[in-house]
Design an enzyme around this catalytic site. Sequence first.
Site, PDB file in Angstrom:
ATOM      1  N   GLU A  33       0.833  -1.208   0.000  1.00  0.00           N
ATOM      2  CA  GLU A  33       0.000   0.000   0.000  1.00  0.00           C
ATOM      3  C   GLU A  33       0.865   1.254   0.000  1.00  0.00           C
ATOM      4  O   GLU A  33       0.565   2.235  -0.677  1.00  0.00           O
ATOM      5  CB  GLU A  33      -0.931  -0.008   1.217  1.00  0.00           C
ATOM      6  CG  GLU A  33      -2.097  -0.942   1.012  1.00  0.00           C
ATOM      7  CD  GLU A  33      -2.782  -1.303   2.322  1.00  0.00           C
ATOM      8  OE1 GLU A  33      -4.000  -1.432   2.307  1.00  0.00           O
ATOM      9  OE2 GLU A  33      -2.077  -1.443   3.345  1.00  0.00           O
ATOM     10  N   ASP A  35       3.760   1.485  -1.275  1.00  0.00           N
ATOM     11  CA  ASP A  35       4.279   1.617  -2.643  1.00  0.00           C
ATOM     12  C   ASP A  35       3.261   2.245  -3.579  1.00  0.00           C
ATOM     13  O   ASP A  35       3.603   3.066  -4.416  1.00  0.00           O
ATOM     14  CB  ASP A  35       4.668   0.244  -3.199  1.00  0.00           C
ATOM     15  CG  ASP A  35       6.005  -0.188  -2.654  1.00  0.00           C
ATOM     16  OD1 ASP A  35       6.700   0.676  -2.074  1.00  0.00           O
ATOM     17  OD2 ASP A  35       6.336  -1.373  -2.791  1.00  0.00           O
ATOM     18  N   SER A  80      35.150  10.308  19.940  1.00  0.00           N
ATOM     19  CA  SER A  80      35.142   8.844  20.000  1.00  0.00           C
ATOM     20  C   SER A  80      34.965   8.439  21.461  1.00  0.00           C
ATOM     21  O   SER A  80      34.737   9.284  22.321  1.00  0.00           O
ATOM     22  CB  SER A  80      36.425   8.283  19.400  1.00  0.00           C
ATOM     23  OG  SER A  80      37.509   8.768  20.139  1.00  0.00           O
ATOM     24  N   GLU A 112      23.253   2.123  26.528  1.00  0.00           N
ATOM     25  CA  GLU A 112      22.700   1.946  25.176  1.00  0.00           C
ATOM     26  C   GLU A 112      23.506   0.926  24.388  1.00  0.00           C
ATOM     27  O   GLU A 112      24.731   0.925  24.451  1.00  0.00           O
ATOM     28  CB  GLU A 112      22.764   3.302  24.438  1.00  0.00           C
ATOM     29  CG  GLU A 112      22.139   4.430  25.237  1.00  0.00           C
ATOM     30  CD  GLU A 112      22.484   5.828  24.683  1.00  0.00           C
ATOM     31  OE1 GLU A 112      23.074   5.911  23.586  1.00  0.00           O
ATOM     32  OE2 GLU A 112      22.151   6.807  25.368  1.00  0.00           O
ATOM     33  N   LYS A 114      25.733  -0.541  21.707  1.00  0.00           N
ATOM     34  CA  LYS A 114      26.659   0.120  20.791  1.00  0.00           C
ATOM     35  C   LYS A 114      26.408  -0.480  19.426  1.00  0.00           C
ATOM     36  O   LYS A 114      26.776  -1.612  19.143  1.00  0.00           O
ATOM     37  CB  LYS A 114      28.106  -0.093  21.245  1.00  0.00           C
ATOM     38  CG  LYS A 114      29.094   0.713  20.427  1.00  0.00           C
ATOM     39  CD  LYS A 114      30.452   0.740  21.113  1.00  0.00           C
ATOM     40  CE  LYS A 114      31.448   1.611  20.373  1.00  0.00           C
ATOM     41  NZ  LYS A 114      31.708   1.191  19.004  1.00  0.00           N
ATOM     42  N   ARG A 135      31.542  10.578   9.951  1.00  0.00           N
ATOM     43  CA  ARG A 135      32.313  11.105  11.072  1.00  0.00           C
ATOM     44  C   ARG A 135      33.682  11.583  10.601  1.00  0.00           C
ATOM     45  O   ARG A 135      34.190  12.585  11.077  1.00  0.00           O
ATOM     46  CB  ARG A 135      32.445  10.010  12.126  1.00  0.00           C
ATOM     47  CG  ARG A 135      33.305  10.389  13.289  1.00  0.00           C
ATOM     48  CD  ARG A 135      33.187   9.365  14.401  1.00  0.00           C
ATOM     49  NE  ARG A 135      34.045   9.738  15.494  1.00  0.00           N
ATOM     50  CZ  ARG A 135      35.346   9.463  15.559  1.00  0.00           C
ATOM     51  NH1 ARG A 135      35.918   8.804  14.578  1.00  0.00           N
ATOM     52  NH2 ARG A 135      36.055   9.852  16.585  1.00  0.00           N
ATOM     53  N   LYS A 311      32.885  -3.111  25.709  1.00  0.00           N
ATOM     54  CA  LYS A 311      32.865  -3.963  24.524  1.00  0.00           C
ATOM     55  C   LYS A 311      32.588  -5.412  24.894  1.00  0.00           C
ATOM     56  O   LYS A 311      32.950  -5.863  25.982  1.00  0.00           O
ATOM     57  CB  LYS A 311      34.234  -3.886  23.817  1.00  0.00           C
ATOM     58  CG  LYS A 311      34.645  -2.485  23.433  1.00  0.00           C
ATOM     59  CD  LYS A 311      33.904  -2.006  22.214  1.00  0.00           C
ATOM     60  CE  LYS A 311      34.557  -2.500  20.971  1.00  0.00           C
ATOM     61  NZ  LYS A 311      35.088  -1.547  20.063  1.00  0.00           N
ATOM     62  N   CYS A 408      31.299 -33.825 -10.775  1.00  0.00           N
ATOM     63  CA  CYS A 408      30.931 -34.503 -12.023  1.00  0.00           C
ATOM     64  C   CYS A 408      31.963 -34.332 -13.130  1.00  0.00           C
ATOM     65  O   CYS A 408      31.759 -34.806 -14.237  1.00  0.00           O
ATOM     66  CB  CYS A 408      29.565 -34.019 -12.506  1.00  0.00           C
ATOM     67  SG  CYS A 408      29.606 -32.332 -13.138  1.00  0.00           S
TER      68      CYS A 408
HETATM   69  S1  IVH Z   1      27.803   8.164  21.628  1.00  0.00           S
HETATM   70  C1  IVH Z   1      30.678  11.105  22.713  1.00  0.00           C
HETATM   71  N1  IVH Z   1      26.083   6.181  21.504  1.00  0.00           N
HETATM   72  O1  IVH Z   1      30.464   4.233  18.716  1.00  0.00           O
HETATM   73  C2  IVH Z   1      29.803  10.021  22.377  1.00  0.00           C
HETATM   74  N2  IVH Z   1      28.008   6.108  20.115  1.00  0.00           N
HETATM   75  O2  IVH Z   1      33.417   5.786  19.298  1.00  0.00           O
HETATM   76  C3  IVH Z   1      30.097   9.474  21.057  1.00  0.00           C
HETATM   77  N3  IVH Z   1      28.107   4.162  18.632  1.00  0.00           N
HETATM   78  O3  IVH Z   1      31.418   5.209  15.884  1.00  0.00           O
HETATM   79  C4  IVH Z   1      29.126   8.550  20.526  1.00  0.00           C
HETATM   80  N4  IVH Z   1      26.224   3.236  19.289  1.00  0.00           N
HETATM   81  O4  IVH Z   1      28.885   5.748  16.056  1.00  0.00           O
HETATM   82  C5  IVH Z   1      27.244   6.688  21.050  1.00  0.00           C
HETATM   83  N5  IVH Z   1      24.475   4.496  21.475  1.00  0.00           N
HETATM   84  C6  IVH Z   1      25.629   5.023  21.011  1.00  0.00           C
HETATM   85  C7  IVH Z   1      26.389   4.375  20.020  1.00  0.00           C
HETATM   86  C8  IVH Z   1      27.585   4.955  19.591  1.00  0.00           C
HETATM   87  C9  IVH Z   1      27.266   3.131  18.461  1.00  0.00           C
HETATM   88  C10 IVH Z   1      29.372   4.326  17.874  1.00  0.00           C
HETATM   89  C11 IVH Z   1      29.550   5.668  17.272  1.00  0.00           C
HETATM   90  C12 IVH Z   1      31.032   5.795  17.073  1.00  0.00           C
HETATM   91  C13 IVH Z   1      31.540   4.974  18.195  1.00  0.00           C
HETATM   92  C14 IVH Z   1      32.072   5.885  19.248  1.00  0.00           C
END
Ligand code: IVH
Length: 667
Positions: A33, A35, A80, A112, A114, A135, A311, A408
């Site tokens: 729909e 579309d 970063s 949150e 990552k 970025r 991580k 084969c």
């Molecule tokens: S905050 C100062 N929130 O992680 C805060 N980054 O090195 C900077 N990333 O490539 C980013 N999920 O794109 C933030 N919920 C999140 C994230 C997030 C992924 C990535 C971001 C960047 C790296 C930060």
Amino acid sequence: MEAARRIDELTKELNEHAYRYHVLDDPLISDGEYDRLFQELLKLEEAYPGLAAEDSPTRRVGGVALDKFEQVAHRLPMLSLENGFSDQDLRDFILRLERFLNEPVSTGFSAEPKMDGLAVELVYQQGRLITGSTRGDGLIGEDISAQLKTITAIPLSLLRSNSDLLEVRGEVYMEKQGFADLNDSQLAQGLQPFANPRNAAAGSLRQLDPSITAQRPLRFFAYGVGDPESTPCASQTELLDYLRQIGFPTCPYNSFCIDIVEVIRHFERLTSIRHQLPYEIDGMVVKVDELGLQNRLGVKSRAPRWAIARKFPATQATTTLTGVEFQVGRTGAVTPVALLEPVNLDGATVSRATLHNQGEIDRKDLRVGDAVLVQRAGDVIPEVVKPIVDRRDGNETPIKLPSRCPACDSDLIKPDDEAVTRCPNLQCPAQLLRGLIHYCSKAGLDIEGLGKRYVEQLYEEKIIREVADLYTMDRQVLKGLEGWGEKSADNVLAAIDQARKPPLADFIAALGIRFIGENSASLLESHFGSLDKLAAATEEELIEIDGIGEQAARSLVDYFTNERIIEILSQLSQAGVSPVAAQKAAAELALSGATLVFTGSLTKLSRDEAKKLVKEHGGTIASSVTRKVTHVVAGEKAGSKLTKAREAGKTILSEEEFLSLVGRARE
Ligand code: IVH
């Protein structure tokens, strides 16, 4: 002017649907729909080019290709994050904060996922998306505005805006399913597959031609802004809510945590669900929630003091590549598979990994005998990342795809413009076996008890060679097989009996026709309603179907005109296999070709139920009385739409009349 009104209406409506889909996760209409509305808008805009809105969803289809990406400076640096690898690292992080602030952080944290994609910045002026960029080095990125505008999850205009300038930051990513589909289609077209969803997202965004980006299943989650002062928010949690309210999707697994205990608990939760999530995440970002505190904490070198990325443990390992096996797939594609010294990755023992194709082997310069780095990214199948060149002793041997089929002995072919090498012999035993496995698998007829191992056994015992043989298997023979008994023989025979009347779409998918997966199969079922009609269709007729492309159409015609296939299909039909169409062919449905508008309130149905009924019966819903509208269903207190419909001479139905039209009349 009528056209201007309709264009405005459609633009608003489509943007609202995109918002419901991406942000609220609560779509009101089907993709089909959407579309149709989209096509209507496209046609109107073509007729009146001056009337297309700045934020028209049709602007998302791409536009002209660039020569190169321009550079753009970020007004505020894109920082970063510091990494943490243990719970202790998280505790230390919080201790450092409290020492710096000289008081406990009592207002909590935002924890949150990552997202494992690409960070981008979206600049909105007066609520309109002006530029979008990567970025880059944090200070200067590349202008990918045209590419980002193709992503439907990114609003072209904000639902409301409190400031002249808003820089929204977030992650562009690809879902695992979208990644798998994209790789299937890359392979089918003889192109290089992508190594993982992140690379696929990056490769898709970095296309100079945005119309290619437009075809890629990219998504977006917002997680911050350049300058929180440009929002009315006092905390990260409020900021995430605010971003949703103004039109951005945010990750549903973001969580407010009052203290370190909750932060660690959320990390454990994410660890346990990460493989079930539809996208890949590579850890969790912890941010001090209160923006005032963030401000006080500030930035050290390139990372803020107020955030850390926890991580997930690395899922890479080193092992030895002991050999290569060449597998012949269902459509004849020859895939090199690395044989590895078994190694533990993420709790699973890995002893094989796909090497994709010769191009990938050459690019990585892999040799038999190499020490190699292997990884398991998310729950994507394990892959060989690279050889460890320092460990070579000169005894390693290069890997070359064979020139003849390992199954084969036919000469293999590799078209210059394709990455894939193929065995052209339709009778190739490896292809036949793969075809059988596919026919019985979940992607096919899902025949219980006939998983890969059992099909292989039946094939090796020469009990089956082609699909029709499945239907004539003998109980006595089966129960005497190694590992079988009366019960398993009976169960399998019962399951096969059920597979004599499979849903047509499942049957089409089970045939394993190149380029025809489950989705296309179901389109074909609803369009043709029978196998005979499908088999008789011409390429032109097939291309006419929304969702069936040229390659698929050609492949279908090749398939159904192939003499071997005609024979196999007739054997199947002799064995009593007759697929049944669950859905009626579109042309036979009660409302096919009809466009309905609902006005006033319904008493027996909710609006959603009514819409569903219309769709099930082949009709389309419109939101206003346009030329296309054929019926107007008038509920209680029907207003101006009813008046307009009367004037325009449309068919007017009461709710009861509508119900009886779709065969749902109630007393
Ligand atoms: S905050 C100062 N929130 O992680 C805060 N980054 O090195 C900077 N990333 O490539 C980013 N999920 O794109 C933030 N919920 C999140 C994230 C997030 C992924 C990535 C971001 C960047 C790296 C930060």
